[in-house]
Design a protein around this motif. Structure first.
Motif, PDB file in Angstrom:
ATOM      1  N   ILE A   1       0.850  -1.181   0.000  1.00  0.00           N
ATOM      2  CA  ILE A   1       0.000   0.000   0.000  1.00  0.00           C
ATOM      3  C   ILE A   1       0.890   1.236   0.000  1.00  0.00           C
ATOM      4  N   SER A   2       0.718   2.072  -1.014  1.00  0.00           N
ATOM      5  CA  SER A   2       1.419   3.354  -1.063  1.00  0.00           C
ATOM      6  C   SER A   2       0.430   4.435  -0.662  1.00  0.00           C
ATOM      7  N   VAL A   3       0.762   5.210   0.351  1.00  0.00           N
ATOM      8  CA  VAL A   3      -0.192   6.130   0.963  1.00  0.00           C
ATOM      9  C   VAL A   3       0.295   7.567   0.854  1.00  0.00           C
ATOM     10  N   MET A   4      -0.528   8.428   0.278  1.00  0.00           N
ATOM     11  CA  MET A   4      -0.298   9.859   0.281  1.00  0.00           C
ATOM     12  C   MET A   4      -1.464  10.471   1.045  1.00  0.00           C
ATOM     13  N   PHE A   5      -1.374  10.436   2.359  1.00  0.00           N
ATOM     14  CA  PHE A   5      -2.501  10.814   3.207  1.00  0.00           C
ATOM     15  C   PHE A   5      -1.966  11.623   4.371  1.00  0.00           C
ATOM     16  N   GLY A   6      -2.557  12.789   4.625  1.00  0.00           N
ATOM     17  CA  GLY A   6      -2.017  13.620   5.694  1.00  0.00           C
ATOM     18  C   GLY A   6      -2.968  13.752   6.872  1.00  0.00           C
ATOM     19  N   PRO A   7      -2.443  14.205   8.026  1.00  0.00           N
ATOM     20  CA  PRO A   7      -1.012  14.427   8.279  1.00  0.00           C
ATOM     21  C   PRO A   7      -0.227  13.131   8.525  1.00  0.00           C
ATOM     22  N   VAL A   8      -0.917  12.059   8.925  1.00  0.00           N
ATOM     23  CA  VAL A   8      -0.253  10.758   9.069  1.00  0.00           C
ATOM     24  C   VAL A   8      -1.202   9.690   8.531  1.00  0.00           C
TER      25      VAL A   8
ATOM     26  N   TYR B   1      -3.552   6.678   8.544  1.00  0.00           N
ATOM     27  CA  TYR B   1      -4.372   6.104   9.610  1.00  0.00           C
ATOM     28  C   TYR B   1      -3.873   4.735  10.048  1.00  0.00           C
ATOM     29  N   LEU B   2      -3.417   3.914   9.123  1.00  0.00           N
ATOM     30  CA  LEU B   2      -2.975   2.561   9.467  1.00  0.00           C
ATOM     31  C   LEU B   2      -1.787   2.570  10.425  1.00  0.00           C
ATOM     32  N   LEU B   3      -1.033   3.666  10.467  1.00  0.00           N
ATOM     33  CA  LEU B   3       0.157   3.742  11.312  1.00  0.00           C
ATOM     34  C   LEU B   3      -0.088   4.505  12.604  1.00  0.00           C
ATOM     35  N   THR B   4      -1.336   4.898  12.867  1.00  0.00           N
ATOM     36  CA  THR B   4      -1.629   5.644  14.090  1.00  0.00           C
ATOM     37  C   THR B   4      -1.706   4.717  15.300  1.00  0.00           C
ATOM     38  N   THR B   5      -1.731   5.324  16.485  1.00  0.00           N
ATOM     39  CA  THR B   5      -1.698   4.577  17.738  1.00  0.00           C
ATOM     40  C   THR B   5      -3.103   4.269  18.247  1.00  0.00           C
ATOM     41  N   ASP B   6      -3.165   3.466  19.305  1.00  0.00           N
ATOM     42  CA  ASP B   6      -4.451   3.175  19.946  1.00  0.00           C
ATOM     43  C   ASP B   6      -5.046   4.442  20.570  1.00  0.00           C
ATOM     44  N   ARG B   7      -4.192   5.352  21.022  1.00  0.00           N
ATOM     45  CA  ARG B   7      -4.680   6.610  21.594  1.00  0.00           C
ATOM     46  C   ARG B   7      -5.428   7.413  20.527  1.00  0.00           C
ATOM     47  N   TYR B   8      -4.921   7.375  19.323  1.00  0.00           N
ATOM     48  CA  TYR B   8      -5.577   8.061  18.203  1.00  0.00           C
ATOM     49  C   TYR B   8      -6.983   7.495  18.001  1.00  0.00           C
TER      50      TYR B   8
END
Length: 316
Positions: free
Chosen positions: A122-129, A131-138
């Motif tokens: 998966i190549s992602v151009m998505f801001g600001p980060v 979603y798949l790489l965000t934390t549980d806190r997010y």
């Protein structure tokens, strides 16, 4: 007996009486083509806010048949036409022979979940980060942020909040699928968007921008990106762009039956938007190739690893 249907220059073979059918494409099997129709049908139904029972009643199709179609069983073209009319989509979109135009965030994220279940890269151009790489806190704060993005005085406020609950459910399923499968992710993020995210905080409305707890939540996500840049875990590549970046967010999926490109106006970060816009999904070779070329150029120009981590740390 087979029915030939010509749409947008494609020949679609729909088999009657339980036989399998397919989009006439050399790299897609008949069974996977039919299965893909069911996946698109399910996503469109969800975006329309209908249960299988409600769709069955509207179309005069049995509830059991709706479940079969969504599970990937063959469907007659006249039946598919009736269903498409009630869902407000084209037959071509459901068959996957044209661009899918999606005005519902719920439908779009459900389609992302379906595609990610099979994607290997998966190549992602998505801001600001991404979603798949965000934390549980997010994930814990996201429902609140999305609800904040809906003005309290809009007439469809209750329905909008109910739709957000369903969006959050699908997003969590996406995160669960990603963590279980671990497809390779290439994520390009903008330093300018990261800086703005940290300044405003993780908020759904401008009125809350700058609040200390929300700025801390944003910084925690950025710190997570910094740690990923430093550790460079297997299967995750992050590039930080310090100059201009395309305004539209997009993702490219490889490893499915056909490479697919998804472009989206929906945002999950600061000043989120899951209410308005039209997303598109296509497997047209030219569209995929051109966006891959953009991704490769931006990747070469981006900061990576410890250099990127140090740059973002200075922003913080």
């Amino acid at each position: 007996m087979a029915l030939l249907l010509f749409l947008d220059g494609f020949c679609i073979v729909i088999e009657h009486k339980g036989r399998s059918g397919s989009v006439n494409h050399p790299s897609m099997t008949q069974s996977s083509a039919i299965e893909a129709v069911g996946a698109r049908l399910r996503a469109a139904r969800m975006g329309a806010g209908l249960t299988p029972d409600q769709l069955a009643e509207l179309t005069g199709v049995s509830r059991a048949a709706i479940y079969r179609y969504e599970a990937g069983h063959p469907i007659r073209v006249d039946t598919l036409g009736r269903i498409a009319d009630h869902l407000g989509v084209s037959i071509g979109s459901l068959l996957g022979v044209s661009v899918e135009y999606i005005s519902s965030a719920l439908t779009f994220f459900e389609r992302m979940r379906q595609i990610e279940e099979k994607a290997e890269r998966i190549s992602v151009m998505f801001g600001p980060v991404s979603y798949l790489l965000t934390t549980d806190r997010y994930d814990a704060l996201l429902p609140t942020v999305l609800r904040e993005s809906v003005p309290t005085d809009v007439p469809d406020h209750t329905d909008a909040l109910r739709q957000i609950d369903r969006v959050v459910e699908v997003l969590k399923q996406r995160k669960t699928t990603y963590r279980a499968r671990r497809p390779h992710v290439v994520s390009l993020v903008s330093a300018a968007e990261i800086e703005a995210f940290c300044a405003s905080g993780f908020v759904g409305t401008q009125a809350l921008a700058g609040q200390k707890d929300r700025r801390e939540a944003a910084r925690a996500e950025v710190q997570n990106i910094i740690e990923l840049l430093k550790s460079e875990p297997m299967g995750i590549q992050i590039g930080v762009l310090v100059d201009s970046m395309p305004g539209a967010s997009f993702q490219i999926f490889r490893g499915t039956s056909l490479p697919e490109l998804a472009m989206s106006p929906f945002r999950l970060g600061a000043l989120a938007n899951v209410r308005f816009g039209v997303a598109t999904i296509t497997s047209a070779p030219e569209a995929v190739a051109q966006h891959e070329a953009i991704t490769e150029r931006l990747w070469r120009r981006s900061l990576k690893g410890s250099e990127a981590a140090q740059y973002i740390e200075k922003l913080l």
